[in-house]
Structures are given as C-alpha cells and as structure tokens.
Scaffold this active site. Structure first.
Site, PDB file in Angstrom:
ATOM      1  N   GLY A 141       0.763  -1.242   0.000  1.00  0.00           N
ATOM      2  CA  GLY A 141       0.000   0.000   0.000  1.00  0.00           C
ATOM      3  C   GLY A 141       0.789   1.284   0.000  1.00  0.00           C
TER       4      GLY A 141
ATOM      5  CD  GLU B  61       0.633  -9.702   0.502  1.00  0.00           C
ATOM      6  OE1 GLU B  61       0.465 -10.921   0.578  1.00  0.00           O
ATOM      7  OE2 GLU B  61      -0.305  -8.889   0.364  1.00  0.00           O
TER       8      GLU B  61
ATOM      9  N   GLY C 230       4.004  -3.577  -3.723  1.00  0.00           N
ATOM     10  CA  GLY C 230       4.009  -3.748  -5.179  1.00  0.00           C
ATOM     11  C   GLY C 230       4.517  -2.470  -5.822  1.00  0.00           C
ATOM     12  NE  ARG C 231       0.592   2.507  -6.067  1.00  0.00           N
ATOM     13  CZ  ARG C 231      -0.450   2.490  -6.905  1.00  0.00           C
ATOM     14  NH1 ARG C 231      -0.354   3.085  -8.068  1.00  0.00           N
ATOM     15  NH2 ARG C 231      -1.592   1.920  -6.572  1.00  0.00           N
TER      16      ARG C 231
ATOM     17  NE  ARG D 256      -1.838   3.278 -11.615  1.00  0.00           N
ATOM     18  CZ  ARG D 256      -1.767   4.435 -11.034  1.00  0.00           C
ATOM     19  NH1 ARG D 256      -1.138   5.443 -11.624  1.00  0.00           N
ATOM     20  NH2 ARG D 256      -2.303   4.629  -9.852  1.00  0.00           N
TER      21      ARG D 256
ATOM     22  CE1 TYR E 111      -7.822   2.043 -10.407  1.00  0.00           C
ATOM     23  CE2 TYR E 111      -5.739   2.231 -11.580  1.00  0.00           C
ATOM     24  CZ  TYR E 111      -6.728   1.454 -11.014  1.00  0.00           C
ATOM     25  OH  TYR E 111      -6.611   0.090 -11.040  1.00  0.00           O
TER      26      TYR E 111
ATOM     27  CB  CYS F 104     -11.052   4.804 -31.583  1.00  0.00           C
ATOM     28  SG  CYS F 104     -10.971   5.498 -33.193  1.00  0.00           S
ATOM     29  CD  GLU F 105     -12.666   4.916 -24.580  1.00  0.00           C
ATOM     30  OE1 GLU F 105     -12.785   3.958 -25.366  1.00  0.00           O
ATOM     31  OE2 GLU F 105     -13.026   4.884 -23.407  1.00  0.00           O
TER      32      GLU F 105
HETATM   33  N1  LLP Z   1      -1.286  -7.188  -1.381  1.00  0.00           N
HETATM   34  C1  LLP Z   1      -2.548  -7.299  -1.820  1.00  0.00           C
HETATM   35  C2  LLP Z   1      -3.399  -8.347  -1.267  1.00  0.00           C
HETATM   36  C3  LLP Z   1      -3.034  -6.421  -2.787  1.00  0.00           C
HETATM   37  O1  LLP Z   1      -4.289  -6.538  -3.207  1.00  0.00           O
HETATM   38  C4  LLP Z   1      -2.173  -5.431  -3.325  1.00  0.00           C
HETATM   39  C5  LLP Z   1      -2.636  -4.524  -4.362  1.00  0.00           C
HETATM   40  C6  LLP Z   1      -0.860  -5.366  -2.845  1.00  0.00           C
HETATM   41  C7  LLP Z   1      -0.449  -6.253  -1.877  1.00  0.00           C
HETATM   42  C8  LLP Z   1       0.136  -4.370  -3.366  1.00  0.00           C
HETATM   43  O2  LLP Z   1      -0.229  -3.058  -3.108  1.00  0.00           O
HETATM   44  P1  LLP Z   1       0.754  -1.858  -3.472  1.00  0.00           P
HETATM   45  O3  LLP Z   1       1.963  -1.960  -2.581  1.00  0.00           O
HETATM   46  O4  LLP Z   1       1.102  -1.992  -4.904  1.00  0.00           O
HETATM   47  O5  LLP Z   1      -0.042  -0.644  -3.199  1.00  0.00           O
HETATM   48  N2  LLP Z   1      -4.235  -1.104 -10.222  1.00  0.00           N
HETATM   49  C9  LLP Z   1      -4.193  -0.146  -9.144  1.00  0.00           C
HETATM   50  C10 LLP Z   1      -3.619  -0.745  -7.896  1.00  0.00           C
HETATM   51  C11 LLP Z   1      -4.372  -1.966  -7.431  1.00  0.00           C
HETATM   52  C12 LLP Z   1      -3.756  -2.582  -6.221  1.00  0.00           C
HETATM   53  C13 LLP Z   1      -4.305  -3.936  -6.021  1.00  0.00           C
HETATM   54  N3  LLP Z   1      -3.782  -4.616  -4.881  1.00  0.00           N
HETATM   55  C14 LLP Z   1      -3.402   1.077  -9.604  1.00  0.00           C
HETATM   56  O6  LLP Z   1      -2.929   1.099 -10.733  1.00  0.00           O
HETATM   57  O7  LLP Z   1      -3.262   2.046  -8.858  1.00  0.00           O
END
Ligand code: LLP
Length: 462
Positions: free
Chosen positions: A270, A312, A314-315, A352, A356, A383-384
């Site tokens: 997150g 966890e 990601g981003r 994105r 969003y 085309c949007e």
């Molecule tokens: N763990 C779980 C269970 C999750 O659902 C997610 C993200 C993460 C970890 C990783 O979260 P992060 O550290 O990346 O914030 N597509 C959206 C983001 C969707 C996130 C989904 N779950 C965007 O482009 O902003």
C-alpha cells in the site's frame, strides 16, 4: 539484443536531490543523468537511442532502482523488526520472468493472484516456499497448482476452503494456509484501490473470524501458518498501517488461543509513490518502521510472541524504476482551447489515467532541461476521447518524431495493459551500467490474431 551506450560516469545528474535510499520518493529512476548532448539517460543508456533501437512505445526498467527498493525493504525490516521478516513482491504490479528473477535474487518473496502470475514467478526462479497465492475467486486448478508446489494459499473465503478440502485426497502434504480478513480500516485513496473497509469483496468478515478459525481446527488437510490483511494502495498516511497492527494482533491472539500455531503476520502493501512533484509519500524506511514498531507494540501489549512479519509492497518496489517512451506524432492546436500532442501509445499501455484519473510527469527525452514553454495535453492513439495520458502539462515545443519519456510507469502499467483497438503491447528493456537487455518482446499485429477462430461458413469465398 543488447545495446550499450555511454557509461554514466561522465554524465551530469538529471534530477537533483534524489532520495537514494528510498526511490519511491523520487520522480525519476536513480542516477538518471544527462549525456554529453544533454539528452536524458537512465541506467547509463540514452533514452532516444533506446527508442530508435527497440521502437516505441517502450517500457524501460532501471535495474539499479529496482534493486535499491528491494534492499530498502530488506534493510528496514532488519533494522526495525526484532523478529524474522520477509517482504513479498506483489507481482500484480508488474509480472515478468525478469522481474521475478531479480526480486528472487534480492532475497524477497512474491505474492501472486493467478495461475499466470504463479507460473511466471516459479519459472523466474522464485522459490515456492517464498510465494503466496491470493485471490477472491481462485479456481480449483489455481489452488491445485499452488498446493502441489508447496506455495502458501491465502484463504479469502469459504469457497477456497471447500475447494481445498475437495483437493485434499490428491495432495501429498498439508496445505500451508494464510487467512485473509477485512480489518475495517479506512484510508484515503481512490475508491477502486481501497480494500480494508468492511464493504470489500476481499477476505473474511472479521465477525466470521472465530468461526473460520474453529472450522480449521478440524481440517487435517491444511495448516494455518498466517493471517493477512491489506488496506489499499497508493496510501501516503502512516496511521492506518499502524492501526492495522492492533487489529491483526487481536486476530493473532484469537488464532493462537484456538490452538493454531500461527507464525506469520502479513500486513499487505500500500505504500504510495511520487508521480508528480506535489506527491510526498513516506519513505520505505518510515513505512517499515511504523509497521514494525506497531506490530511489536501490539504484540507486547497482548503478551504475544512476535510473529514473522510479512509485507507485500508492489507499487513502491517497481513504479519509479519504470519509464515509458513514446514517439510524438500529430499535434493539434485549437486556438483558445488547448493543444493536443498525440503519442503512439496510450490507454492500452497505461490505463491508469482513464481508470483512476492518475497524473504523471513527462519530459522530452532529447531536451529534458529545455524550458517548458507550452501547455499541452498528451493524448493516446486510441479511438476514445478519454484516452489522455497527461492533461494540461508544461512541455517544451514538441514536434513529430520527438521522444516523450513518462516517469514512474513501472507499476500497474504493463501488468494492466490491453490490446484495445488491436494495438500490440510494447516491448520492455532492462537497463543498467550502460547496457539494455530485452525482457519482453514487442507484440506484432499479426500475433493478435493468434486466438481468433473463423468458422468455415464465414470464411471469405476464394
Ligand atoms: N497485497 C494485496 C493483497 C493487494 O491486493 C495489493 C494490491 C498489494 C499487496 C500491493 O499493493 P501496493 O503496494 O502496490 O499498493 N491497479 C491499481 C492498484 C491496485 C492494487 C491492487 N492490490 C493502480 O494502478 O493504482
């Protein structure tokens, strides 16, 4: 194909005052620099040269930045958490063999949410014991794949438990299980990427936790090893993460009281990143420190032995490492209204902004320091009308053929890309020390027909 460019040693830095230890706070990849012509380089490679060699749109991924974020999580966990800890890369942010291999080599684990992400991780060399499988609607095949490799399954709902029980006779070892529940924590982020509130499709309702834990007492096919919660994504506040520790420690106390030797507490991901200068996310260190201290305190207050702490991200692991290159094509000025600068990609390689309303920062790769004299809107080629990548941004006067570099596109761009308008997905290159390596081949238009089937009765008469 490998191309080499000028070594970065002679180059001047591009972005001043970078946070070297927490790249999620920078706009550009670490060590972005200017070559002797004043052109933008990443990983020692001149971006316009990459665009010429590999074509555009092109995803560029900087290895040094990616390794630095992995290291930042690893070192912060070691510094701030007195027990065992492991960061799992949330591979939904960007899933590929190369990233899986890189993250595995940095000692991290990985979170997968489908058979595709799981196979990518395994084939990329991520050890199965460091992988967890998530998902609110896993298929029996996905569960079987995970269980047969010894991957930890995050049970999200009763259906997961039913399917695992059905699979039990085929399994040679008990399934390592983690239980996901909704912690009832609100945070300020886009509603599509909020998951911690009670009205969420993910996880068991906290009211059901005791019932599920009691149910699992009688499941010989599985062993509950951990608890999981995730509150959302692109979050700049630390308080919700700290609050989560208390909610999770209560669940941990309950699980242990009911006889489950739970050792893992997985607090999800997150942490946000900087997309535009006004974004000011906490550093990875600050996030980890907050989470670690809150977990220690919550466990101490309840007299609980410290669990292994899992998170966890990601981003914040991959976003800043990524830059997308586009070629500028048509430019249209509507006097008194706006100038549209169109590029050769758009919502298919970066959905994105349209999904969003996300904002980004871009420069012209050949003139990154030129005065930004024009106010333009960068449109994609789909085309949007809503296919706009950057609305009302300042750029130097652009002309067809110029290369546009959009920063912080390493997370949720490639992984959410589509073939809308039958546009092939871009190639991706990994750059470092003046070397570029192809890690994702560019799709070809004719490859997009590969899965079409034309019934004989509709075949054109020849
Ligand atoms: N763990 C779980 C269970 C999750 O659902 C997610 C993200 C993460 C970890 C990783 O979260 P992060 O550290 O990346 O914030 N597509 C959206 C983001 C969707 C996130 C989904 N779950 C965007 O482009 O902003």
């Amino acid at each position: 194909m490998v191309i080499t460019s000028q070594p970065p040693v002679k180059a001047a830095p591009y972005e001043q005052g970078q946070d070297l230890s927490s790249p999620n706070r920078n706009l550009t990849p670490l060590g972005s620099s200017l070559d002797s012509n004043g052109e933008l380089m990443v990983g020692g490679c001149t971006l316009s040269e990459l665009a010429r060699t590999y074509g555009t749109p092109l995803y560029v991924l900087d290895e040094a930045t990616l390794r630095a974020t992995c290291r930042a999580y690893r070192e912060a966990l070691a510094a701030h958490y007195p027990g065992r800890a492991l960061a799992l890369y949330a591979s939904k942010a960007n899933s590929s063999l190369a990233i899986s291999a890189l993250v595995a080599s940095e000692g991290l684990g990985l979170d997968a949410v489908s058979a595709g992400e799981l196979l990518t991780a395994l084939q990329g060399g991520m050890p199965a014991e460091r992988i967890v499988l998530h998902g609110n609607n896993k298929s029996k095949e996905e569960l079987a794949l995970a269980a047969s490799h010894g991957v930890t399954v995050v049970a999200d709902n009763w259906r997961d438990l039913e399917l695992l029980a059905e699979l039990a006779p085929e399994l040679s070892q008990p399934v390592r299980l983690m239980l996901r529940f909704t912690p009832g924590i609100e945070c300020h982020t886009h509603e599509y990427i909020r998951t911690g509130h009670l009205d969420s499709k993910f996880g068991f309702d906290p009211d059901q936790l005791e019932t599920v834990l009691k149910h699992l007492q009688n499941c010989s096919w599985g062993r509950l090893s951990g608890l999981h919660a995730h509150i959302g994504s692109q979050i700049f506040e630390l308080q919700p993460h700290s609050d989560l520790a208390g909610v999770m420690a209560d669940a941990l106390a309950l699980a242990r009281r009911l006889g489950h030797p739970v050792e893992d507490l997985n607090v999800g991901g997150g942490l946000g990143i900087r997309y535009v200068t006004s974004d000011d996310p906490p550093s990875i260190q600050a996030w980890v420190q907050t989470v670690a201290e809150a977990v220690v305190e919550a466990c101490r207050a309840r007299g609980l032995e410290l669990p292994r702490l899992l998170c966890e991200p990601g981003r914040s692991l991959v976003a800043t490492a990524g830059v997308t290159l586009y070629s500028i094509g048509s430019c249209k000025t509507i006097p008194g209204i706006r100038t549209y600068v169109s590029v050769d990609g758009g919502m298919s390689d970066n959905p994105r902004p349209i999904t969003y309303q996300s904002t980004y920062t871009a420069v012209l790769a050949e003139r990154p320091t030129a005065a930004a004299s024009d106010n333009v809107t960068v449109a994609g080629k789909h085309c949007e009308s809503g296919d706009v990548l950057l609305k009302d941004v300042a750029l130097p006067k652009a002309k067809p053929g110029d290369v546009l570099a959009v920063f912080a596109t390493g997370a949720y761009n490639a992984s959410m890309s589509s073939n809308y308008n039958r546009i092939p997905r871009p190639a991706a290159v990994l750059v470092g020390d003046g070397v570029a390596e192809l890690v994702q081949r560019r799709e070809q238009p004719e490859e997009l027909l590969r899965y079409d089937v034309l019934p004989a009765r509709l075949s054109p008469i020849t």
